[in-house]
Motif scaffolding. Sequence first.
Motif, mmCIF file in Angstrom:
data_model
loop_
_atom_site.group_PDB
_atom_site.id
_atom_site.type_symbol
_atom_site.label_atom_id
_atom_site.label_comp_id
_atom_site.label_asym_id
_atom_site.label_seq_id
_atom_site.Cartn_x
_atom_site.Cartn_y
_atom_site.Cartn_z
ATOM 1 N N SER A 140 45.730 100.597 29.875
ATOM 2 C CA SER A 140 45.235 99.554 30.768
ATOM 3 C C SER A 140 44.410 98.482 30.060
ATOM 4 O O SER A 140 44.247 97.387 30.597
ATOM 5 C CB SER A 140 44.420 100.165 31.912
ATOM 6 O OG SER A 140 45.265 100.824 32.830
ATOM 7 N N ARG A 141 43.902 98.755 28.871
ATOM 8 C CA ARG A 141 43.210 97.703 28.113
ATOM 9 C C ARG A 141 44.132 96.514 27.899
ATOM 10 O O ARG A 141 43.696 95.374 27.797
ATOM 11 C CB ARG A 141 42.785 98.204 26.731
ATOM 12 C CG ARG A 141 41.691 99.214 26.744
ATOM 13 C CD ARG A 141 41.474 99.755 25.365
ATOM 14 N NE ARG A 141 42.514 100.751 25.090
ATOM 15 C CZ ARG A 141 42.614 101.401 23.955
ATOM 16 N NH1 ARG A 141 41.803 101.157 22.955
ATOM 17 N NH2 ARG A 141 43.561 102.312 23.791
ATOM 18 N N TYR A 142 45.409 96.791 27.808
ATOM 19 C CA TYR A 142 46.391 95.753 27.519
ATOM 20 C C TYR A 142 47.085 95.246 28.778
ATOM 21 O O TYR A 142 47.244 94.053 28.973
ATOM 22 C CB TYR A 142 47.400 96.271 26.490
ATOM 23 C CG TYR A 142 46.676 96.679 25.229
ATOM 24 C CD1 TYR A 142 46.256 95.723 24.316
ATOM 25 C CD2 TYR A 142 46.332 98.003 24.992
ATOM 26 C CE1 TYR A 142 45.529 96.071 23.187
ATOM 27 C CE2 TYR A 142 45.614 98.367 23.867
ATOM 28 C CZ TYR A 142 45.210 97.401 22.973
ATOM 29 O OH TYR A 142 44.480 97.750 21.867
ATOM 30 N N TRP A 143 47.519 96.146 29.657
ATOM 31 C CA TRP A 143 48.296 95.703 30.813
ATOM 32 C C TRP A 143 47.527 95.666 32.117
ATOM 33 O O TRP A 143 48.015 95.167 33.111
ATOM 34 C CB TRP A 143 49.569 96.526 30.972
ATOM 35 C CG TRP A 143 49.351 97.946 31.424
ATOM 36 C CD1 TRP A 143 48.893 98.351 32.654
ATOM 37 C CD2 TRP A 143 49.605 99.127 30.703
ATOM 38 N NE1 TRP A 143 48.842 99.715 32.725
ATOM 39 C CE2 TRP A 143 49.278 100.219 31.528
ATOM 40 C CE3 TRP A 143 50.091 99.393 29.422
ATOM 41 C CZ2 TRP A 143 49.408 101.535 31.132
ATOM 42 C CZ3 TRP A 143 50.220 100.705 29.021
ATOM 43 C CH2 TRP A 143 49.873 101.751 29.866
ATOM 44 N N GLY A 144 46.307 96.172 32.164
ATOM 45 C CA GLY A 144 45.473 96.075 33.359
ATOM 46 C C GLY A 144 45.567 97.279 34.274
ATOM 47 O O GLY A 144 46.162 98.303 33.929
ATOM 48 N N PRO A 145 44.969 97.168 35.461
ATOM 49 C CA PRO A 145 45.004 98.274 36.424
ATOM 50 C C PRO A 145 46.457 98.644 36.765
ATOM 51 O O PRO A 145 47.335 97.785 36.813
ATOM 52 C CB PRO A 145 44.280 97.715 37.651
ATOM 53 C CG PRO A 145 43.421 96.618 37.117
ATOM 54 C CD PRO A 145 44.188 96.028 35.966
ATOM 55 N N LEU A 146 46.665 99.918 37.015
ATOM 56 C CA LEU A 146 48.001 100.428 37.334
ATOM 57 C C LEU A 146 48.070 100.751 38.824
ATOM 58 O O LEU A 146 47.182 101.434 39.343
ATOM 59 C CB LEU A 146 48.263 101.710 36.522
ATOM 60 C CG LEU A 146 49.640 102.337 36.699
ATOM 61 C CD1 LEU A 146 50.685 101.556 35.931
ATOM 62 C CD2 LEU A 146 49.621 103.788 36.221
ATOM 63 N N PRO A 147 49.118 100.295 39.516
ATOM 64 C CA PRO A 147 49.279 100.715 40.914
ATOM 65 C C PRO A 147 49.477 102.230 41.000
ATOM 66 O O PRO A 147 50.222 102.814 40.204
ATOM 67 C CB PRO A 147 50.540 99.978 41.371
ATOM 68 C CG PRO A 147 50.716 98.855 40.402
ATOM 69 C CD PRO A 147 50.153 99.354 39.102
ATOM 70 N N VAL A 148 48.815 102.855 41.954
ATOM 71 C CA VAL A 148 48.966 104.303 42.146
ATOM 72 C C VAL A 148 50.430 104.668 42.365
ATOM 73 O O VAL A 148 50.884 105.732 41.938
ATOM 74 C CB VAL A 148 48.071 104.785 43.314
ATOM 75 C CG1 VAL A 148 48.386 106.222 43.705
ATOM 76 C CG2 VAL A 148 46.598 104.651 42.939
ATOM 77 N N ALA A 149 51.199 103.763 42.963
ATOM 78 C CA ALA A 149 52.623 104.022 43.208
ATOM 79 C C ALA A 149 53.414 104.238 41.921
ATOM 80 O O ALA A 149 54.495 104.833 41.950
ATOM 81 C CB ALA A 149 53.233 102.867 44.005
ATOM 82 N N ASN A 150 52.886 103.786 40.775
ATOM 83 C CA ASN A 150 53.568 103.982 39.492
ATOM 84 C C ASN A 150 53.386 105.395 38.936
ATOM 85 O O ASN A 150 54.030 105.758 37.955
ATOM 86 C CB ASN A 150 53.067 102.981 38.459
ATOM 87 C CG ASN A 150 53.601 101.595 38.679
ATOM 88 O OD1 ASN A 150 53.669 101.116 39.799
ATOM 89 N ND2 ASN A 150 53.975 100.921 37.607
#
Length: 186
Positions: free
Chosen positions: A165-175
């Motif tokens: 996430s440092r690179y792509w940001g917050p992750l949707p829980v659905a992922n």
Amino acid sequence: MRVSRSKSTYILAGLLAVGVLADVALVRSGLIINVTPSMPIGLYRLSSLPRRLHDGMIVYLCPPSPARNLAMAQAAQGKWLLTSPRSPCPSHLVPFLKKIGATPGQTVTLTMRGTSIDGHLLPATAIKRFAKNGQPMIHQKPGSYLMGPRQVWVWDNSSPWAYDSRYWGPLPVANILKQARPVLTW
């Protein structure tokens, strides 16, 4: 002893078939083998997600879509991530393992020197400015991020090259596909 080209082809095809069958058997039994630097190498058991996610939980996830995320587009173009037509992920990127660092309602503070969750610095989370090939790495803008109701922040510090996430940001829980527990790692 010299092996003919046709025999080599048959041997290679046989080994590939055995590998595919072993992969299918492992996944059907709820096991995966992690060979990436994203988490310790080894065997992991997958299970259903609990009702509540928590920090420290290891998860098996689909990365964000490269079509909607510049950092992930860079990773896909640079072949930093594996793809497969059999992937359950919409982008055909192969799912991988990460630890949850922050859950809904928690605050992530990102600096070039590291990531803090609610004021607690996660070890070895400095942002890499350049990829191994010397290319500048796209990363999240330093600042504070409050995790929304359906977001988590994932990370790993088992490799200095962990991509999270440092690179792509917050992750949707659905992922998040499954919870993962180490069975045998090294």
